[in-house]
Design a protein around this motif. Structure first.
Motif, short mmCIF file in Angstrom:
data_model
loop_
_atom_site.label_atom_id
_atom_site.label_comp_id
_atom_site.label_asym_id
_atom_site.label_seq_id
_atom_site.Cartn_x
_atom_site.Cartn_y
_atom_site.Cartn_z
N GLU A 120 -1.82 2.23 1.33
CA GLU A 120 -0.76 1.38 1.85
C GLU A 120 -0.52 1.75 3.31
O GLU A 120 -0.80 2.87 3.71
CB GLU A 120 0.54 1.63 1.09
N LEU A 125 2.42 1.57 6.53
CA LEU A 125 3.74 1.30 7.09
C LEU A 125 3.73 1.78 8.54
O LEU A 125 2.92 2.62 8.91
CB LEU A 125 4.83 2.09 6.36
N GLU A 172 8.74 8.61 4.29
CA GLU A 172 7.81 7.48 4.32
C GLU A 172 6.64 7.68 3.36
O GLU A 172 6.19 6.75 2.71
CB GLU A 172 7.25 7.26 5.72
N LEU A 204 5.80 5.32 0.10
CA LEU A 204 4.49 4.70 -0.14
C LEU A 204 3.92 5.11 -1.49
O LEU A 204 3.36 4.28 -2.21
CB LEU A 204 3.52 5.06 0.97
N ASP A 260 5.63 3.01 -4.04
CA ASP A 260 5.10 1.64 -4.01
C ASP A 260 3.75 1.55 -4.72
O ASP A 260 3.50 0.62 -5.49
CB ASP A 260 4.94 1.14 -2.57
N TYR A 272 -0.95 5.99 6.50
CA TYR A 272 -1.95 5.64 5.49
C TYR A 272 -1.86 6.71 4.40
O TYR A 272 -2.01 7.90 4.66
CB TYR A 272 -3.33 5.66 6.14
#
Length: 110
Positions: A15, A17, A30, A34, A37, A105
Motif C-alpha cells: 500500500e 500513503l 502510518e 497501512l 488496511d 510502502y
C-alpha cells in the motif's frame, strides 16, 4: 481462524500513503495504519469484515540504511466484526520504506 499468520503471511501486498523520505520505524502510526488496511482487505477478500487490529511487541529485524528500509516483526491481534467475543493473534513480518516520491510502502512478508 486459528492460524492468522498462515492467511496473512501467505499474501504479499503493498500500500502507499504520503510520507516523508526518512526511514520509517516499525511502530510508526502510518505503518500501523497501512498494516491494518492490508489486513482488512485480505480478510474482506474471504468475506470476513475486521473491526480492528491491535499491535504489540514490535521488533526491528533488520535496518538497511542505504535503501532506508526496515524489516519488522509484530504481534497482531485481529478482532473480526462478526465475532465480537473472539479474536486471533499471531506474529506478522513486514517491511516498510519510503519510495523515491516520498510515499510510504509497506509489504507483508510470506
Amino acid at each position: 481462524m486459528k492460524k492468522l499468520g498462515a492467511f496473512i503471511m501467505s499474501v504479499v501486498f503493498a500500500e502507499m500513503l504520503s510520507g516523508c523520505s526518512s526511514m520509517p520505524s516499525c511502530d510508526d502510526k502510518e505503518v500501523k495504519d497501512l498494516l491494518t488496511d492490508i489486513i482488512k482487505r485480505n480478510f474482506s477478500a474471504i468475506g470476513i469484515k475486521v473491526d480492528k487490529a491491535n499491535y504489540s511487541d514490535f521488533m526491528t529485524q533488520n535496518v538497511n540504511k542505504d535503501a532506508k528500509k526496515v524489516t519488522c516483526k509484530v504481534k497482531v491481534k485481529i478482532f473480526p466484526e462478526m465475532f465480537y467475543d473472539t479474536s486471533t493473534s499471531d506474529f506478522l513480518e513486514y517491511t516498510a520504506q519510503h519510495t523515491d516520491e516520498g510515499k510510504l510502502y509497506v509489504e507483508i512478508q510470506d
